[in-house]
Write a protein that holds these residues in place. Structure first.
Motif, PDB file in Angstrom:
ATOM      1  N   ALA A 127       0.809  -1.288  -0.364  1.00 20.03           N
ATOM      2  CA  ALA A 127      -0.394  -0.459   0.350  1.00 20.03           C
ATOM      3  C   ALA A 127       0.774   1.237  -0.376  1.00 20.03           C
ATOM      4  O   ALA A 127       1.616   0.943   0.247  1.00 20.03           O
ATOM      5  N   LYS A 128       0.548   2.296  -1.045  1.00 15.30           N
ATOM      6  CA  LYS A 128       1.211   3.692  -0.895  1.00 15.30           C
ATOM      7  C   LYS A 128       0.112   4.495   0.416  1.00 15.30           C
ATOM      8  O   LYS A 128      -1.073   4.507  -0.226  1.00 15.30           O
ATOM      9  N   PRO A 129       0.780   5.425   1.660  1.00 17.27           N
ATOM     10  CA  PRO A 129       0.392   6.127   1.470  1.00 17.27           C
ATOM     11  C   PRO A 129      -0.864   7.727   0.576  1.00 17.27           C
ATOM     12  O   PRO A 129       0.187   7.885  -0.441  1.00 17.27           O
ATOM     13  N   SER A 130      -2.204   7.308   0.890  1.00 20.16           N
ATOM     14  CA  SER A 130      -2.890   8.888  -0.026  1.00 20.16           C
ATOM     15  C   SER A 130      -2.966   9.806   0.662  1.00 20.16           C
ATOM     16  O   SER A 130      -4.147   9.770   2.256  1.00 20.16           O
ATOM     17  N   ASP A 131      -3.422  10.280   0.607  1.00 21.68           N
ATOM     18  CA  ASP A 131      -3.870  12.160   0.897  1.00 21.68           C
ATOM     19  C   ASP A 131      -5.762  12.011  -0.203  1.00 21.68           C
ATOM     20  O   ASP A 131      -6.153  12.913   1.241  1.00 21.68           O
ATOM     21  N   THR A 132      -5.420  11.406  -0.958  1.00 25.82           N
ATOM     22  CA  THR A 132      -6.946  11.491  -1.553  1.00 25.82           C
ATOM     23  C   THR A 132      -7.606  10.173  -0.644  1.00 25.82           C
ATOM     24  O   THR A 132      -7.897   9.171  -0.408  1.00 25.82           O
ATOM     25  N   ALA A 133      -9.099  10.785  -0.958  1.00 24.46           N
ATOM     26  CA  ALA A 133     -10.268   9.260  -0.297  1.00 24.46           C
ATOM     27  C   ALA A 133     -10.545   8.409  -1.299  1.00 24.46           C
ATOM     28  O   ALA A 133     -10.423   9.391  -2.226  1.00 24.46           O
ATOM     29  N   ARG A 134     -10.406   7.695  -1.035  1.00 31.04           N
ATOM     30  CA  ARG A 134     -10.772   6.577  -1.677  1.00 31.04           C
ATOM     31  C   ARG A 134     -11.974   6.373  -2.336  1.00 31.04           C
ATOM     32  O   ARG A 134     -13.338   7.065  -1.801  1.00 31.04           O
ATOM     33  N   PRO A 135     -12.270   6.473  -3.185  1.00 35.55           N
ATOM     34  CA  PRO A 135     -13.467   6.347  -3.788  1.00 35.55           C
ATOM     35  C   PRO A 135     -14.654   5.319  -3.881  1.00 35.55           C
ATOM     36  O   PRO A 135     -14.369   4.016  -3.034  1.00 35.55           O
ATOM     37  N   LEU A 136     -15.643   5.648  -3.676  1.00 38.04           N
ATOM     38  CA  LEU A 136     -16.783   4.225  -3.634  1.00 38.04           C
ATOM     39  C   LEU A 136     -16.605   3.301  -5.106  1.00 38.04           C
ATOM     40  O   LEU A 136     -17.215   3.966  -6.218  1.00 38.04           O
ATOM     41  N   TYR A 137     -17.041   2.086  -5.244  1.00 33.71           N
ATOM     42  CA  TYR A 137     -16.684   1.334  -5.847  1.00 33.71           C
ATOM     43  C   TYR A 137     -18.612   0.333  -5.729  1.00 33.71           C
ATOM     44  O   TYR A 137     -18.873   0.073  -5.269  1.00 33.71           O
ATOM     45  N   ILE A 138     -18.576   0.818  -6.735  1.00 36.43           N
ATOM     46  CA  ILE A 138     -19.961  -0.058  -7.287  1.00 36.43           C
ATOM     47  C   ILE A 138     -20.816  -0.527  -8.666  1.00 36.43           C
ATOM     48  O   ILE A 138     -20.093  -0.513  -9.224  1.00 36.43           O
ATOM     49  N   TYR A 139     -20.546  -1.737  -8.142  1.00 38.03           N
ATOM     50  CA  TYR A 139     -21.160  -3.232  -9.666  1.00 38.03           C
ATOM     51  C   TYR A 139     -22.072  -3.767  -9.438  1.00 38.03           C
ATOM     52  O   TYR A 139     -22.687  -4.071  -8.641  1.00 38.03           O
ATOM     53  N   VAL A 140     -22.469  -3.959 -10.863  1.00 39.06           N
ATOM     54  CA  VAL A 140     -24.274  -4.010 -11.093  1.00 39.06           C
ATOM     55  C   VAL A 140     -24.091  -5.480 -12.459  1.00 39.06           C
ATOM     56  O   VAL A 140     -23.325  -5.611 -13.035  1.00 39.06           O
ATOM     57  N   CYS A 141     -24.643  -6.195 -11.909  1.00 42.63           N
ATOM     58  CA  CYS A 141     -24.483  -7.329 -13.050  1.00 42.63           C
ATOM     59  C   CYS A 141     -25.359  -7.204 -13.710  1.00 42.63           C
ATOM     60  O   CYS A 141     -26.741  -7.132 -13.885  1.00 42.63           O
ATOM     61  N   THR A 142     -24.712  -7.382 -14.960  1.00 38.55           N
ATOM     62  CA  THR A 142     -26.039  -7.395 -16.360  1.00 38.55           C
ATOM     63  C   THR A 142     -24.862  -8.117 -17.348  1.00 38.55           C
ATOM     64  O   THR A 142     -25.128  -8.178 -18.318  1.00 38.55           O
ATOM     65  N   HIS A 143     -24.880  -9.396 -16.397  1.00 36.34           N
ATOM     66  CA  HIS A 143     -24.394 -11.079 -17.484  1.00 36.34           C
ATOM     67  C   HIS A 143     -25.681 -11.132 -18.966  1.00 36.34           C
ATOM     68  O   HIS A 143     -26.689 -12.288 -17.695  1.00 36.34           O
ATOM     69  N   ALA A 144     -25.606 -10.675 -19.251  1.00 37.40           N
ATOM     70  CA  ALA A 144     -27.649 -10.791 -19.910  1.00 37.40           C
ATOM     71  C   ALA A 144     -27.647 -12.895 -19.952  1.00 37.40           C
ATOM     72  O   ALA A 144     -28.765 -13.956 -20.157  1.00 37.40           O
ATOM     73  N   ALA A 145     -26.319 -13.195 -20.713  1.00 32.32           N
ATOM     74  CA  ALA A 145     -26.323 -14.555 -21.215  1.00 32.32           C
ATOM     75  C   ALA A 145     -26.598 -15.614 -19.797  1.00 32.32           C
ATOM     76  O   ALA A 145     -26.931 -16.753 -20.173  1.00 32.32           O
ATOM     77  N   ARG A 146     -26.161 -15.020 -18.688  1.00 32.20           N
ATOM     78  CA  ARG A 146     -26.394 -16.150 -17.608  1.00 32.20           C
ATOM     79  C   ARG A 146     -27.637 -15.871 -16.900  1.00 32.20           C
ATOM     80  O   ARG A 146     -27.918 -16.611 -16.542  1.00 32.20           O
ATOM     81  N   ASP A 147     -27.933 -14.843 -16.830  1.00 32.96           N
ATOM     82  CA  ASP A 147     -29.771 -14.493 -15.727  1.00 32.96           C
ATOM     83  C   ASP A 147     -30.292 -13.527 -16.707  1.00 32.96           C
ATOM     84  O   ASP A 147     -29.635 -12.739 -16.370  1.00 32.96           O
TER      85      ASP A 147
END
Length: 199
Positions: A127-147
């Motif tokens: 890990a490298k020190p960071s002064d910036t706030a970490r972003p929020l990651y949001i993932y949405v499943c859009t895998h149409a062939a599976r469901d």
């Protein structure tokens, strides 16, 4: 936004850390928790994925992370970093670990999987020190062939979230991605607090 209201009663959770809610007791159909999630950056969106998607790098990384309770998937976003090489078996990736660490990996290949696993499972050592706030990651499943629900509703959810993030000017602090199948056969979200929801 009516799609978000209609999926809420069908939500179920899984993630890499308990964030105050015990999903295994509170939500039916909960899948197992993992200590690490790795999102390999795909060059094409999940709606174009075949029913089962894998690659030699994904298989090698998944196998190497099994002892550490890790899960490897594919994600796509117009903003995510892709390798500069056209080689399909060179990946960039975002790795999330229990405890909240997020590591960006570049140049991931079958030949350096063990090094990547070392970075993923020991995030404090790299890990490298960071002064910036970490972003929020949001993932949405859009895998149409599976469901088909992921293809139909997931696409609407991803588009609605993308528009709202843009409208609020949050693209630098909220990272939205689309992901391949995450387990169960329903719509899924992952944020950087490692709590996943499925409808």
């Amino acid at each position: 936004m009516r799609y978000l209201r209609c999926i809420r009663p069908y939500s179920r959770g899984f993630g890499t850390a308990n964030v105050g809610l015990n999903p295994t007791q509170d939500l039916a159909g909960t899948t197992p928790f993992h200590d690490h999630y790795v999102m390999l950056h795909s060059r094409k969106p999940p709606k174009e994925f075949p029913k089962v998607v894998s690659s030699p790098v994904q298989k090698a990384l998944q196998l190497a992370l099994v002892p550490s309770n890790g899960l490897v998937n594919f994600s796509w976003s117009p903003q995510q970093v892709l390798p500069s090489t056209p080689d399909e078996e060179v990946y960039s990736a975002t790795a999330f670990s229990k405890g909240g660490s997020v590591i960006e990996l570049e140049g991931l290949t079958a030949s350096n999987v063990e090094e990547a696993v070392q970075r993923i499972t020991n995030p404090r050592s790299t890990a490298k020190p960071s002064d910036t706030a970490r972003p929020l990651y949001i993932y949405v499943c859009t895998h149409a062939a599976r469901d088909c629900r992921c293809g139909d509703i997931g696409g609407f959810v991803a588009e609605a979230l993308r528009k709202e993030i843009d409208r609020r000017g949050l693209t630098s602090v909220v990272k939205l991605g689309e992901t391949g199948h995450v387990g169960g056969h329903k719509l899924g979200f992952l944020d950087s607090n490692f709590y996943m929801k499925h409808s």
